[in-house]
Every structure is written in structure tokens, then in C-alpha cells.
Design an enzyme around this catalytic site. Structure first.
Site, PDB file in Angstrom:
ATOM      1  CD  GLU A 142       6.629  -4.029  -1.236  1.00  0.00           C
ATOM      2  OE1 GLU A 142       7.439  -3.111  -1.026  1.00  0.00           O
ATOM      3  OE2 GLU A 142       6.073  -4.683  -0.336  1.00  0.00           O
ATOM      4  CG  ASP A 161     -10.108   7.174   7.130  1.00  0.00           C
ATOM      5  OD1 ASP A 161     -11.338   7.227   7.262  1.00  0.00           O
ATOM      6  OD2 ASP A 161      -9.432   6.130   7.177  1.00  0.00           O
ATOM      7  CG  ASP A 165      -5.461   7.497   3.563  1.00  0.00           C
ATOM      8  OD1 ASP A 165      -6.631   7.729   3.216  1.00  0.00           O
ATOM      9  OD2 ASP A 165      -5.136   6.572   4.328  1.00  0.00           O
TER      10      ASP A 165
END
Lengths: 499, 507
Positions: free
Chosen positions: B132, B200, B198
Site C-alpha cells: 500500500e 520526534d 519514529d
């Protein structure tokens, strides 16, 4: 191709005479139960009566239902074991080999058969399968834990699990320091037997950092063997249930077992789902965006905290918005009002930002948009305490979760005080509940304190039955009850004034 | 305000809608070019360049007409079109400008490598075909469940829709475009995806003093350096993973892609286990002390602490000075478990305002040695408390949700961050300490570099030099190629082995 007409089709070649096969009496192997514990590998094959079929299943279901309730109430394993003892003895006793009970075979047969009957009943949907695996694993773990040590060892050996190996002496020396860190203070490496397995076999131990990892291998101390066996039990059961689900359509034509099975699975609905049924606004309540500030006095600590954070910061992070939106939906705020509420609440956002980034999520929660199943199901259900307590603990800057669990005592005290609790003994009680990880007890304690006059009145007048006043395990229930109690007081006050 | 959405929806598509035709005109030039296969880049030969140039002309004409229609339109539009091919003006455009994006995707994006990376082999397989992709379009609409059989088709569609960025999701059991036909059956479910992390810098807002929100500088980037070191060490040493790529996310963070074959097919439970294993700093602003660990420390934590200790001195105490004011120092005191010790420290610091964090940290030990702590609080308890503080200030703060779910989408490497214009480039771990997020090339800069190169070489441009090779993107693409080749080599080895086994079975 015609010249092949005399050849037997490969698929049919083996069928000698199908009529003979059809009526041949099957040679079933009678199941033997050498161990108290059972991995439920082979399905039962002997005949039982329909009454037994139903009764055994109901008995097991009772045990599983109670187990699940224990986990929803966040009871510790020890508490659960004590609570379950009488229930197990009554409905699903299982004695050890050494107990010399004459009913061993019968007990084990019932255990075996009832497990497989419930597999049929709970294989149909993914949700049911997941819950069934969960409680069955809990039951297995509990029994494994209480099993006689030597019998347990015999059982484990009988499983022939080949995916673990012993840790060699060289490795013990090489990783002495790391292995020592895995043990409670007064033990040495030599006290433990160590296993080496692929880490993927023991994800729960890895997650809690209770094993030492080296190049993908987990070094598991012997006392954690239980966890390995249970996870094997769970994986196998998951696989088996999926196979069962695929075979289920064969029962479609059946009119003896099918009704019983449907009935069984209906008796096993989630508390989460059961709340939805009564999720309309309490009568006479004015549930609008403008009135939320006023209604927030009836909110439990978790929602009250979300509401305050939103009012203070003009913002909530994703899970906070989700938890709060669903709660508001549960108290009867309709979608339009909810959108108005959020539009005003997120006061730093422009209309544009709101429409782009937030509107969709709110509508999704209400089942207005999204996949087919989401729309048909009317969006998500409001979160239960169980869900709030166990899933997605809040991270930095996040305000969701359960304050009783996720706040430290100081911050919790401030929050609870602002909700109107100033009584020293209540505060002490909350602290004890929190220390003992009985978060819902703390919440109920606050509820009872804040509503004590109303509860007394309601009891005196018999307006609310004891049933209606049992432990709250859902934030929306908290709101509903609080609202009803406070307004009950108002009504009766009005009546008294008039009279 | 439904009106505002309508406006939003109607204006950008005007620009987007025009693309396909022009693009169609440009495409054959690529397809016909035999050199395409040799390079990671789709080559931008002079032929195409002229094609694009003539498009530019067309567009100008068109825009003049449009301008007549929309008199009050602000004049940025004209600027865009006049200036496309003059290097000075490229730099003035916003990174998400469709024209900039077009040139970037056409001339610089490493489509072929991206394909090989996700496909794990040079010939198209389901690993890529059922993968996808999700596009964020110019009007911020989000388009999910896109899939493509080959790199060319992906490139073509990206150029048609001109997304400001795109994300990569899992490989499904069937083509994502067919999901509606498959209905609710289990025939459509996610099968595999890289394990992602991830990190941040906004999650460090309570410990960094230099910047906040989306801003970063080299001081606070050090938090990222430490985080990468710790997570990378755990993944390689503890789990034995090999193919790990760290990518700068374009603004204030970094992503990790763990691409080992075994990892890609892990279910959610295993992903959750790894995420939980790595998560140490827990709870939100309300939870008080956020690191609470069992002793003895788990080997992973002991190792992390070793890595982080040094950084704590330099990058936290010295450069962040996190406890400079009385107010901030209160936070440190809150993390020390002993009341007596807290009180004596507080009075000492009140008496001497302006003490640096470094001295305050040293004060803890000094005061403790002078005996100003209650008896039950011994040296061991102090050491443990101090370890917890070091970890609270330095241990990686992962956005754990990204790692837990097999079907989570994550921004693709090498796309442009629309806010900063910086390209999401891989971070070289061998030179991790030298990585400077503020030096990462921006898309405007890169386009200018191409033009400058052409200017310098004049007419006699060497054949076969791809556009990306003319820019500072080259080292990053080379690094990516090395990484991708490593994966492909590994997968090829296992495939060959399997084949051999199959053969031997037959005899």
C-alpha cells in the site's frame, strides 16, 4: 482426450466401495487422560447426551465468565485464584493424580468435552475467538500454576516441545553478568535452570524485559517456563479456532446442536458491548455542546481531567480526543452537537484546520464515515474502564487514560480535591487503592463519597435497587448514575417543598 | 464553515488536473530511453528537458488566460511560471509547490532503488505489487490503498497526482486496489511490513531548553543522536537484526526501518513486544517521575546507560543546562526520593542563585556525602535515583504506536518535507555524530545545483550523468543503494538455497 475414458480419475481411485465405508462403525480411540492439564490437541470422539452437551458447556462458560469478570476488575492473579476456587470446585473440578479421587476420568472428560463444545460456540467471529483464547489461556495458566510440581513436569515433558534448548555451561559463564541481572537479588545463576529459545516464542517476557536477549535468542530462567507453555497453548488454540471457524458452515443444516451453540455464544457478550444498549441520555437531561461544562460535574476523574485539559489548553492529543468523544457520544451527545463542541473546544484551530484534521475523526467515531463495518456498527463503543486502564497508556503531553492509574499520588490528590473530595480518610483510601492497583475501587470510592447523601436517600426510599448501585466499571455508567442520583435529590427536594 | 473546504478543494486541483496530459507527452521520452535501466534515476535527457520546457511555455499561455478570469488572484502564480528554469528563483518557491514537486519527482527521486528496496528483488513481485502507498495530495486530501506493479507505474502516478508527500504501508494478501471486491473476508489482510520506529524531538520538550515545538537546532539534535545509538544497539545486538536504515524525517525527528525478512512478517504481538522492551520513559506530564525501573538493571538498560552517561554530561548538563532557574531545579528535586536531601539542596541553591546544572548535579553527591540525608536513604538508593534521572533525560522517547502495528503507514524515505523542503535522507551511522539536520539538502537547493552543474559544463555535458549525481543528494543515494543491495543479496541467497533444497527433494 477420449482415449483416457477407461482410466479412473485420480481423485476417485481410492474409493473402493463408498457404501461400505458409509456404514462402517468407526474405530474411535478412547481418550485417556494421564495428566490433569490438557493441551486439547485431539477432539473428543465418544458419544455424550444432548443434556450433557449443554450442561457441560454452560458450566464451563460460567467459569470463563467469572474469570473474565476478575480481569475486568483488575484483580491480581492471587486474588483471582482465591475468588475462582469455589466456582471451579462447583462447576469444573479437576483433581490431581495424587488426590486418589475416584472421579478423575469423569472430571477430565468433562473438562475436555466442554472445551471443545465452547470452541464450536466461539469460533464464529474474530472478537469471540479472541476473547475465548484469552480466558481459556487464563484458566490454563491458573491451573498450571496450581498443579503439583512433579505432575506438571511430567505434563510438560509429555508435550514434546522441541523449540527450547538448555543453556550450556560455557554460555552461563560467558553471560554470567547479564544472566545474574535477570534474577531476584538473593539467587545465583546456578540456582536456576536456563532455557534458550527464539525470542519470538516468548514475546510477553521480552516485552517486560524479563529475559536476557542475545542475537535473537532469549535466555529464559526456569521459573518463567510457565509463560512459555502458556504462550504455546495460546498460539495453538488461536490456530485451532481459525480452523474450527472454517469448518463451522458444515453445522448449518444441523438443528440439534446449532441452537444450543448460538444460545451459548449469546450468553458471552462483552461488558463493553452491553453498555451500548442503554447509551441513551438520561431522561430530561439537556445534552448539548453548550451544556457540557455544566454536566462535567457528573464526569468521572478520567473525563473530568480530559475536560479540564481541553478547556485549559484548547487542545487534546489524539487518544484524548478519541476517549472523550466516545464518552460524550455515550452520554447522548449527538454528532452535530459533538462537532460544535469540538469546534469550540479546539479554540486555537482555524475552521480550515478543524475541517481538515478533526472533523473526520469525530464523524468516524460516530460511524458516519469509514468502512462498511464501522458505519453499520455506528462507530466505536465508548471505552470501558478495562480498556482505558490497559490500552495505550498516556505519553508525554497526553491527558487520556485513568488518573487513578496514570497520575502520581500528588497530582491525583489535586485532581480529586478539585472534584470535591476533602475528607482525609477518603484520600487515604484512594492512596491504598492506588498502591494496591485497585483503580476502579478508588474511582468508586470517590463516587460514593461525592454522592453519599443521595445514595443514602435513594436507598432509604428504595428508588434504586442494590443492583443499580453495584461497582461501576464504565465511565458512562458513572455519569449516568451520578446524573440520576443528583436529579433524584432535586426532584424529591421539589416534592418536599411543595408538600 | 463548509465553504472554506469547497474553496480548498477546488483551487489546487486546477493545477493538478492539467498534469496528466503534459506528463503523457513527456513519458514516451523516458520509456524509449534505453539508459533508464542502468540508473537509479529516470534519466532526464535533453530530449525530456525540452519537452518539459515546452510544457512550461504552454502553461504560461494557459495561465495568462486564467489570469484574465481571476483578476484578484494573487500574483504568485505568474511568478511561478516565469521563473521555473532560472536557478535563482527556484529557491524562492515553497517546497510543496507543484512545479518544484514535479521536477523533484522527475529528476531526483530514486524510484528504481525504492522499488528494489520494497521488492527485495529486481523483478517485480507481490512484495511490491501488493504494497500500500498513501498519497497526501496538494489539497491535503489523503488517498489510501494505492498500489503499483512496477516502479514506473508508481512514478507515473506520482507525477500525475503530484502528492506533497507519500507514505508506505504494509504488503497485503491481495492487491490493495481490489480490496472492495474481496469484502470482509480474511482474503484481504496485511501480511508484512518493515518494523518502524519514529522518534520526534517534540517529545523532548520537557527536557530541552534550546527549542520547542517544531524547531530544532544542533544542540537538541543530540537527543536524536543518543536515541539512535541506543535503539540501534538494541536491535542489532539483542535481536540480531541486520538491515536497519535510519532516515531523517525532514524536520524534527528520525525514522528507523528494520527490513530483515524475518522482521517483516512479524505479527502485532511481536512488534508490541519489541516496542515494550525498548520503552522506558512512560507516562505523561501528570505522572511525576517517569522512569521507574527494577534493579538489577536489565542488560539492555545497563548498556544504554553506558552509552548515555557521557551524553548526559555533555549534551544535557552542559549544553541544555536544564535546571538553571529555581523553578526548573524544582523538577530535579522532585525526582530525588529523599526529603532531607531535597531540603538541604534547596537551601544551598537558594543561597547561590545562578549555579549551573553541572554544579547542581555535582552538589547532589557532595551534600549526600556530608551526611545531609535520612538514614534509610543509602548510597545505593542515591545511585539508583541518579541513574533513573539520567535515563529520564536521555533515554529515547519513541512514538510507540508506529512500531506496534503491522499496518501503520510511515512517510517514505527521500520524499520532501513540505514545511522545510528538506529531503528525508538516510542517516549514515558511521558518521552519526557528524549528521547535521540543518545541512540536509532542500529540494530547492538541489534543483539549483542541477542547473548550476549544467551551467558549468556548458553544452558539452557528459552523457549518462543522472541529475541526482550532479547534486549533494548523491552520497545519500549511494548509501541507500548500498543498503538496498545488502537486502537483495541476502534474500537472493535464501531464495537460491530454497531452490536447491527443492531440487534435491525431487531425486
Amino acid at each position: 482426450m477420449l482415449r483416457h475414458h477407461d482410466r479412473v480419475e485420480p481423485k476417485r481411485r481410492n474409493v473402493v466401495d463408498h457404501r461400505k465405508k458409509q456404514f462402517a462403525s468407526p474405530q474411535y480411540k478412547h481418550a485417556e487422560y494421564p495428566h490433569r492439564l490438557n493441551f486439547y490437541i485431539d477432539a473428543p470422539t465418544a458419544d455424550i447426551t444432548l443434556e450433557q452437551f449443554e450442561q457441560w458447556a454452560i458450566d464451563r462458560l460460567r467459569v470463563l465468565g467469572e474469570l473474565e469478570a476478575c480481569s475486568f476488575r483488575n484483580k491480581s492473579p492471587a486474588e483471582t485464584a482465591t475468588h475462582m476456587k469455589s466456582i471451579l470446585d462447583k462447576y469444573l473440578p479437576l483433581d490431581s493424580n495424587s488426590s486418589a479421587s475416584g472421579k478423575l476420568a469423569l472430571q477430565r472428560q468433562k473438562d475436555h468435552y466442554s472445551h471443545f463444545i465452547l470452541r464450536l460456540a466461539f469460533a464464529s467471529t474474530e472478537d469471540l475467538r479472541r476473547r475465548f483464547t484469552r480466558v481459556e489461556s487464563m484458566l490454563f495458566r491458573m491451573r498450571f500454576h496450581t498443579d503439583d510440581v512433579s505432575e506438571r513436569a511430567a505434563f510438560v515433558n509429555g508435550l514434546n516441545l522441541d523449540w527450547w534448548e538448555a543453556v550450556s555451561e560455557e554460555e552461563k559463564v560467558q553471560y554470567a553478568e547479564e544472566l545474574a541481572a535477570m534474577l531476584p537479588v538473593r539467587k545465583t545463576i546456578e540456582d536456576e535452570s536456563w532455557f534458550k529459545v527464539d525470542w519470538e516464542r516468548v514475546p510477553d517476557l521480552v516485552e517486560q524485559r524479563r529475559v536476557f536477549l542475545k542475537q535473537g535468542k532469549a535466555f529464559v530462567p526456569g521459573r518463567e517456563q510457565q509463560s512459555m507453555v502458556v504462550s504455546e497453548f495460546t498460539t495453538r488454540l488461536e490456530k485451532q479456532l481459525e480452523l474450527t471457524a472454517r469448518a463451522l458452515p458444515r453445522l448449518d443444516e444441523d438443528d440439534r446442536l446449532k441452537p444450543i451453540l448460538t444460545h451459548l455464544s449469546k450468553n458471552f457478550i462483552t461488558p463493553d458491548a452491553s453498555y451500548m444498549a442503554g447509551s441513551t441520555a438520561p431522561e430530561g437531561a439537556n445534552i448539548t455542546a453548550a451544556n457540557i461544562d455544566n454536566l462535567s460535574q457528573h464526569f468521572p476523574a478520567c473525563m473530568s481531567n480530559l475536560h479540564r485539559s481541553l478547556r485549559r489548553d484548547g487542545h487534546l492529543k489524539h487518544y484524548g480526543r478519541l476517549q472523550y468523544t466516545l464518552f460524550l457520544k455515550g452520554i447522548g451527545l449527538n454528532l452535530e452537537e459533538c462537532l460544535v463542541f469540538w469546534r469550540q473546544g479546539l479554540r486555537h484551530k482555524t475552521d480550515d484546520e478543524f475541517n481538515k484534521e478533526y472533523r473526520y475523526n469525530v464523524r468516524h467515531a460516530y460511524g458516519e464515515v469509514g468502512g462498511d463495518s464501522n458505519r453499520r456498527g455506528g462507530g466505536y463503543s465508548p471505552f470501558s474502564c478495562q480498556k482505558i486502564l490497559t490500552e495505550h497508556p498516556p505519553g508525554p503531553g497526553e491527558a487520556h487514560g485513568c488518573p487513578y492509574r496514570h497520575f502520581n499520588m500528588e497530582n491525583l490528590a489535586t485532581l480529586v480535591q478539585s472534584m470535591g473530595v476533602n475528607d482525609r480518610s477518603v484520600m487515604q483510601g484512594i492512596k491504598e487503592d492506588k498502591d494496591g492497583q485497585k483503580f476502579h475501587m478508588a474511582c468508586n470510592r470517590v463516587f460514593e463519597h461525592v454522592h453519599k447523601t443521595e445514595i443514602r436517600k435513594a436507598k432509604d426510599q428504595g428508588v434504586m435497587t442494590a443492583n443499580q448501585l453495584e461497582t461501576i466499571v464504565h465511565p458512562n455508567e458513572y455519569f449516568k448514575r451520578s446524573y440520576l442520583l443528583k436529579n433524584l435529590a432535586k426532584e424529591t427536594a421539589d416534592v418536599e417543598m411543595e408538600g | 464553515m463548509p465553504h472554506s473546504t469547497d474553496m480548498q478543494a477546488s483551487s489546487p486541483p486546477r493545477a493538478v488536473k492539467d498534469e496528466p496530459m503534459e506528463d503523457e507527452a513527456a513519458m514516451p521520452a523516458h520509456v524509449a530511453n534505453p539508459a533508464v535501466d542502468d540508473d537509479a534515476e529516470m534519466e532526464q535527457t535533453e530530449e525530456t528537458a525540452t519537452a518539459t520546457a515546452s510544457q512550461g511555455d504552454k502553461e504560461i499561455k494557459k495561465d495568462v488566460k486564467l489570469q484574465d478570469l481571476f483578476d484578484d488572484d494573487d500574483d504568485s502564480d505568474i511568478e511561478v511560471d516565469d521563473s521555473i528554469f532560472t536557478p535563482t528563483n527556484v529557491a524562492n518557491l515553497k517546497a510543496s509547490d507543484p512545479e518544484i514537486m514535479r521536477q523533484f519527482y522527475q529528476r531526483l527521486f530514486p524510484w528504481r532503488l525504492l522499488f528494489q528496496w520494497l521488492n527485495h528483488s529486481p523483478t517485480p513481485t507481490n512484495d511490491f505489487g501488493n504494497r500500500e502507498f498513501a498519497f497526501t495530495l496538494q489539497n491535503d486530501a489523503y488517498l489510501r490503498y494505492q498500489s503499483f506493479a512496477t516502479a514506473d507505474l508508481l512514478r507515473k502516478d506520482v507525477l500525475r497526482l503530484m502528492p506533497s508527500r507519500f507514505e508506505i504501508g504494509p504488503v497485503y494478501s491481495a492487491n490493495p486496489r481490489d480490496r472492495k471486491q474481496l469484502g470482509k473476508t480474511s482474503a484481504f489482510r496485511p501480511l508484512a511490513k518493515e518494523l518502524c520506529f519514529d522518534i520526534d524531538l517534540t517529545d523532548y520538550d520537557d527536557v530541552r531548553t534550546c527549542c520547542d515545538k517544531a524547531n530544532i537546532c544542533n544542540k537538541c539534535w543530540q537527543f536524536m543522536t543518543m536515541a539512535i545509538k541506543v535503539v540501534d544497539a538494541a536491535l542489532r545486538e539483542d535481536y540480531g537484526f541486520q538491515h536497519i536504515m535510519w532516515v531523517y524525517s525532514g524536520r524534527r525527528g528520525a525514522h528507523a526501518w528494520v527490513c530483515d525478512k524475518k522482521v517483516r512478517s512479524m505479527d502485532d504481538q511481536k512488534r508490541r513486544a519489541i516496542a515494550g522492551y525498548l520503552e522506558v520513559v512512560k507516562g505523561g506530564a501528570q505522572s511525576g517521575k517517569r522512569v521507574n525501573l527494577w534493579r538489577p538493571l536489565h542488560p539492555h538498560l545497563a548498556r544504554s546507560l553506558d552509552i548515555l552517561k557521557e551524553h548526559f554530561q555533555q549534551d544535557v548538563l552542559e549544553s541544555q543546562d536544564p535546571w538553571d532557574t529555581t523553578e526548573r531545579a524544582e523538577r530535579l528535586l522532585g525526582l530525588l526520593p529523599d526529603q532531607t536531601l531535597r531540603d538541604s539542596l534547596r537551601s544551598k541553591w537558594d543561597a547561590a542563585p545562578g549555579r549551573s546544572s553541572m554544579s547542581k548535579w555535582a552538589d547532589i553527591d557532595a551534600i549526600f556525602k556530608s551526611g545531609a540525608a535520612s538514614k534509610k536513604f543509602d548510597g545505593k538508593a542515591l545511585l539508583e535515583a541518579k541513574q533513573d534521572i539520567v535515563l529520564e533525560y536521555t533515554y529515547p522517547r519513541l512514538d510507540i504506536e508506529v512500531s506496534k502495528k503491522l499496518n501503520h503507514l510511515l512517510k517514505s524515505p527521500f520524499v520532501v518535507h513540505p514545511g522545510t523542503g528538506r529531503v528525508c535522507v538516510p542517516i549514515d551511522l558511521k558518521a552519526l555524530e557528524d549528521f547535521d539536520p540543518l545541512e540536509v539538502p532542500t529540494v530547492q537547493g538541489l534543483l539549483a545545483e542541477i542547473d548550476a552543474y549544467q551551467g558549468a559544463e556548458g553544452e558539452e555535458e557528459k552523457k549518462g550523468v543522472a541529475d541526482w549525481e550532479k547534486t549533494s543528494l548523491k552520497p545519500y543515494i549511494d548509501q541507500f543503494r548500498l543498503f538496498v543491495n545488502g537486502i537483495m543479496k541476502d534474500e537472493k541467497a535464501t531464495a537460491v538455497k530454497r531452490e536447491r533444497e527443492d531440487e534435491s527433494m525431487e531425486f
